[in-house]
Write an enzyme that holds these catalytic residues in place. Structure first.
Site, short mmCIF file in Angstrom:
data_model
loop_
_atom_site.label_atom_id
_atom_site.label_comp_id
_atom_site.label_asym_id
_atom_site.label_seq_id
_atom_site.Cartn_x
_atom_site.Cartn_y
_atom_site.Cartn_z
N LYS A 1 -4.86 8.34 -11.96
CA LYS A 1 -5.71 7.68 -12.31
C LYS A 1 -6.65 7.28 -11.32
CE LYS A 1 -5.97 3.32 -12.27
NZ LYS A 1 -7.44 3.01 -12.01
N GLY B 1 -5.04 -1.62 -17.66
CA GLY B 1 -4.74 -0.76 -18.55
C GLY B 1 -3.92 0.48 -18.23
N GLY C 1 -3.25 1.78 -15.38
CA GLY C 1 -2.72 1.43 -13.97
C GLY C 1 -1.40 0.85 -14.40
N GLU D 1 -0.09 1.77 0.05
CA GLU D 1 -0.87 1.99 1.15
C GLU D 1 -2.11 0.88 0.67
OE1 GLU D 1 -3.58 1.78 3.54
OE2 GLU D 1 -4.55 3.24 2.44
N CYS E 1 -9.67 0.26 4.81
CA CYS E 1 -8.66 -0.44 5.09
C CYS E 1 -8.09 -0.74 6.39
CB CYS E 1 -7.30 -0.12 4.16
SG CYS E 1 -6.79 1.54 4.10
N GLU F 1 -9.14 -9.92 4.38
CA GLU F 1 -9.92 -8.57 4.43
C GLU F 1 -11.34 -8.47 3.78
OE1 GLU F 1 -8.67 -3.91 3.86
OE2 GLU F 1 -8.15 -5.34 2.41
#
Length: 479
Positions: A174, A209, A211, A249, A282, A382
């Protein structure tokens, strides 16, 4: 307007079970550039069923054949790299030159590294000389759900798909609904390479949805997710009921520790690294910790470098940075820049609003804050935009304390010419990766973090191992 409503399930392109259109926005223009369909639970179930049915045959396929198909994929990738770059530039805002070299280039790099690692990997091995009738077998985890982000799309698709395919897993991917077009091109490449039906499946959707349906699905054996820490927490909770393997991750708030003896290019290098991909990485070095004797000069240099960075459309060639991905991200970044001002950090470059001359598009001014402390919001959260926070320190111990005082632990950076100090720092910084003096990690080096930056590792041998189970066999017949 590109229309890509179909999903790739069981070796063919199929229409969604029910209409649910989603407009993909070009962040350079704020205009729709494509229409996709978001999958329903029926679409998710169909993809998982296809992967489950294909699993026994794919696991039984000799690893040499699985590697051979990935080698075919690499050849096809080379012919589609421009298509991938154009898609990523349009849908997530990577400047086209950067999309060609870094965004598209990352995918073929990772696939080649997996091939090299796999050819040297012993999928069956003896336990040891002390146990001649014991074997260790590495076999596929099973059906893997691969949920990938919008910021480095093809980087993450290949890190997951390449490892899963070689390990013998079947998969349902996905991609982010913000940047789905590159993944659909990749599905075409997997089909052309000749992967058996059901080995690779793609269903577009959002996290709430498709996920959630994948992470809680009883026939999914593993979830590999790259994205925010918040979403990673939700996935872990949803996956807990079925005790599936979860690889995460997640975010980061990396410290770039610049000692007084750092090389003369260290500060400039750190600013440019932070601004790469418009700060949407990230592992970005978003906190620059600078030792007091060189701090004032470092602030001056950082401001000068940031002020020279140009911002422009992703469609234009050149070395500028592009927009951030969407309005939600743009608004969040603006709020955090204002928060930095309100909390008393000294703004030395950039600030709120769009860069001069850009009235439309999700463009952010390259921003540098000085005189911050590690308790300020801009040092804790972040930001995921082109915003650097500079913090002074006096001693090595103080630098270590500040660097480790974060819920994250993905990548830290050290700038020093003192080898003993570099060795000490590498051992005490609490992060999955540490990079020294501008030297990137080498091919096959594992990517991943500690603490709220996630678990598991991607790339090379470690990336393969994350998609493998360890089976211990006693009483192996003598050969």
């Amino acid at each position: 307007m590109i229309e890509k409503r179909e999903f790739y399930i069981d070796g063919k392109w199929v229409a969604p079970s029910e209409p649910n259109d989603f407009k993909v926005i070009d962040p350079s223009t704020e205009e729709p550039c494509a229409v996709i369909s978001l999958g329903s639970e029926a679409d998710t179930n169909a993809a998982v069923a296809a992967a489950k049915a294909a699993l026994p045959g794919w696991m039984a396929t000799p690893v040499e054949e699985r590697i051979g198909l990935v080698e075919k994929l690499v050849d096809i990738y080379a012919t589609r790299s421009e298509d991938l770059a154009q898609a990523m530039s349009m849908e997530m805002g990577a400047p086209i030159d950067m999309a060609r070299t870094q965004q598209s280039g990352a995918g073929i790099y990772h696939l080649k590294n997996f091939i090299r690692a796999a050819k040297a990997f012993q999928f069956e091995r003896p336990l040891g000389d002390h146990a001649p009738n014991d074997r260790i077998i590495y076999e596929a985890v099973g059906v893997a759900a691969l949920i990938t982000p919008w910021n480095w799309p093809m980087n993450q698709v290949t890190l997951k798909v390449g490892a899963a395919a070689i390990a013998g897993c079947t998969m349902v991917i996905k991609p982010s609904e913000q940047s789905p077009l590159n993944a659909m091109i990749f599905a075409e490449m997997m089909d052309e390479a000749g992967f058996p039906a059901g080995v690779f499946n793609l269903v577009n959707g959002d996290g709430v949805g498709v996920g959630s349906q994948l992470s809680g699905h009883p026939d999914v054996d593993m979830v590999s997710f790259t994205g925010s820490t918040r979403a990673g927490t939700a996935i872990s909770k949803n996956a807990a009921d079925t005790l599936k393997k979860v690889h995460l991750e997640l975010g980061g708030k990396g410290a770039n520790v610049v000692f007084a003896d750092a090389d003369e290019k260290a500060v400039k290098r750190g600013v440019l690294h932070m601004m790469n991909n418009t700060g949407q990485s990230c592992n970005a070095p978003s906190r620059m910790l600078v030792q007091r004797p060189i701090y004032d000069q470092a602030v001056e240099t950082a401001a000068e470098v940031a002020n020279k960075i140009t911002v422009g459309s992703a469609a234009e060639e050149g070395r500028h940075i592009g927009p951030v991905v969407n309005e939600v991200q743009w608004t969040k970044i603006q709020d955090l820049i204002q928060k930095g001002i309100d909390e008393g950090a000294r703004l030395v470059a950039g600030g709120t609003g769009r860069p001069e001359g850009l009235n439309k598009g999700y463009y952010v001014r390259p921003t540098v804050f000085a005189d911050a402390n590690n308790q300020m919001t801009i040092a804790r959260e972040e930001i995921f935009g082109p915003v650097l926070t500079m913090i002074p320190f006096d001693t090595e111990d103080e630098a270590i304390e500040i660097a480790n005082d974060t819920p994250y632990g993905l990548t830290n950076y050290v700038q020093t010419q003192d080898g003993d100090r570099a060795n000490r720092m590498a051992r005490v910084l609490r992060s999955g990766m540490v990079e020294m003096n501008g030297q990137s990690r080498s091919a096959g080096s594992p990517f991943g973090g500690m603490k709220q930056s996630g678990n598991g590792r991607e790339g090379g041998v470690w990336g393969l191992e994350d998609f493998l189970e360890v089976k211990a066999v006693g009483g192996w017949p003598a050969e």
